[in-house]
Design an enzyme around this catalytic site. Structure first.
Site, PDB file in Angstrom:
ATOM      1  N   ASP A   1       0.849  -1.087  -0.024  1.00 49.21           N
ATOM      2  CA  ASP A   1       0.063  -0.015  -0.084  1.00 49.21           C
ATOM      3  C   ASP A   1       0.891   1.199   0.034  1.00 49.21           C
ATOM      4  O   ASP A   1       0.280   2.340   0.015  1.00 49.21           O
ATOM      5  CB  ASP A   1      -1.085   0.133   1.137  1.00 49.21           C
ATOM      6  CG  ASP A   1      -0.468  -0.247   2.652  1.00 49.21           C
ATOM      7  OD1 ASP A   1       0.767  -0.220   2.610  1.00 49.21           O
ATOM      8  OD2 ASP A   1      -1.119  -0.092   3.450  1.00 49.21           O
TER       9      ASP A   1
ATOM     10  N   ASP B   1      -1.331  -6.332  -0.407  1.00 48.37           N
ATOM     11  CA  ASP B   1      -1.320  -5.704   0.926  1.00 48.37           C
ATOM     12  C   ASP B   1      -2.693  -5.429   0.953  1.00 48.37           C
ATOM     13  O   ASP B   1      -3.367  -4.781   0.148  1.00 48.37           O
ATOM     14  CB  ASP B   1      -0.513  -4.337   0.716  1.00 48.37           C
ATOM     15  CG  ASP B   1       0.266  -4.075   2.099  1.00 48.37           C
ATOM     16  OD1 ASP B   1       0.038  -4.888   3.100  1.00 48.37           O
ATOM     17  OD2 ASP B   1       0.914  -3.172   2.207  1.00 48.37           O
TER      18      ASP B   1
ATOM     19  N   GLU C   1       8.895  -4.628  10.592  1.00 52.27           N
ATOM     20  CA  GLU C   1       9.210  -3.093  10.261  1.00 52.27           C
ATOM     21  C   GLU C   1       9.624  -2.552  11.200  1.00 52.27           C
ATOM     22  O   GLU C   1       9.097  -2.227  12.413  1.00 52.27           O
ATOM     23  CB  GLU C   1       8.236  -2.831   9.263  1.00 52.27           C
ATOM     24  CG  GLU C   1       8.613  -1.363   8.723  1.00 52.27           C
ATOM     25  CD  GLU C   1       7.789  -0.513   7.601  1.00 52.27           C
ATOM     26  OE1 GLU C   1       6.578  -1.426   7.358  1.00 52.27           O
ATOM     27  OE2 GLU C   1       8.068   0.410   7.196  1.00 52.27           O
TER      28      GLU C   1
HETATM   29  O1  KIV Z   1       3.570  -1.078   1.441  1.00 48.21           O
HETATM   30  C1  KIV Z   1       4.551  -1.442   1.719  1.00 48.21           C
HETATM   31  O2  KIV Z   1       5.422  -1.359   0.781  1.00 48.21           O
HETATM   32  C2  KIV Z   1       5.021  -2.494   2.698  1.00 48.21           C
HETATM   33  C3  KIV Z   1       6.320  -2.593   2.887  1.00 48.21           C
HETATM   34  C4  KIV Z   1       7.030  -1.553   3.486  1.00 48.21           C
HETATM   35  C5  KIV Z   1       6.425  -4.012   3.761  1.00 48.21           C
HETATM   36  O3  KIV Z   1       4.187  -2.773   3.332  1.00 48.21           O
END
Ligand code: KIV
Length: 264
Positions: free
Chosen positions: A44, A83, A181
């Site tokens: 996301d 995501d 993270e």
């Molecule tokens: O949205 C994204 O790119 C992520 C990564 C930072 C793991 O969730």
């Protein structure tokens, strides 16, 4: 040609080889990345680097599905994770309905859900219904407004213990893998040792089972800011600007198109 990863091949990599994941939002870049990584995440984060928004919160499920389809089209032989956007997994029912929608409308292999122990029942519900879930613990970008900023976790005992509990709860709920993270390397190393599933780090040091980076960060294309954990593997912004400047100058001078660019 690189062999397509599966949940079992990813899980059996734990302890024997490091896993690599990169984000992608479109077919063109997904096709360029496909041979080089184990997994592609349609993160996301696209709401920021692709859509120009200040955080990830306003991206919709429809937009995530659109970009996931593009990535799956560009990288049909790669393990792709979509995501789940902010607000799409608030209850077990909603999360299941939205994840089913992702699986119906795309050929993504899995979904990713941000959140710790409080999301465990949701992860369990999806896993029980045949949806592979990647968890996401530690610094949660979807909580940026709620927490008043991006807060690194593990520097104090309370957040250290919370992330440990979160990781254990998400694993127990049936996630096949976990992103961790924005935590101290010590915390990420401990989570990696304690979890049987692969733990993929971002801003979490070197002791995880693998790494993920946002593509536009690691190619040096996103100039607005550079988080400490990002390594720019090329100066993409300069290269792109130089190329477009050359094109513009050549058009103005009448040097482009040349004879070799013209039909006979
Ligand atoms: O949205 C994204 O790119 C992520 C990564 C930072 C793991 O969730």
């Amino acid at each position: 040609m690189r062999k397509r990863e599966t949940i079992s091949s990813l899980q059996s990599a734990k302890g024997s080889r490091k896993l690599t994941m990169i984000t992608a939002y479109d077919a063109l870049f997904a096709s360029l990345f496909a041979e080089e990584v184990d997994m592609i995440l349609v993160g996301d984060s696209l709401n920021m680097s692709f859509n120009g928004k200040p955080d990830t919160l306003s991206v919709t499920l429809e937009q995530m599905i659109y970009h996931t389809n593009a990535v799956c089209n560009g990288a049909p032989e790669t393990f792709v994770i979509c995501d789940m956007p902010f607000g799409s997994t608030n209850s077990e029912e909603e999360a299941l309905a939205h994840a089913v929608e992702v699986f119906r409308k795309t050929v993504a292999d899995a979904v990713k859900i941000e959140g710790g122990a409080e999301r465990a029942a949701i992860v369990r519900r999806l896993a029980d219904n045949g949806i592979a879930v990647m968890g996401h613990v530690g610094l949660l970008p979807q909580s940026v407004r709620g927490e008043g900023g991006y807060k690194v976790k593990g520097r104090d005992e309370k957040s250290f213990e919370k992330v440990l509990e979160d990781a254990a709860a998400i694993e127990k709920a049936g996630a096949f893998s976990l992103v961790i993270e924005g935590v101290t390397p010590e915390l990420a190393a401990l989570v990696t040792r304690e979890c049987a599933i692969p733990v993929i780090g971002i801003g979490a040091g070197a002791e995880t089972d693998g790494q993920v980076l946002v593509w536009s960060d690691m190619l040096g294309l996103f100039e607005a800011f550079k988080p400490k954990f990002v390594k720019r593997y090329m100066d993409g912004a300069t290269l792109v600007k130089e190329a477009v400047r050359s094109y513009s100058e050549e058009v103005q001078k009448g040097a482009f198109p040349a004879e070799e660019h013209c039909y006979k």
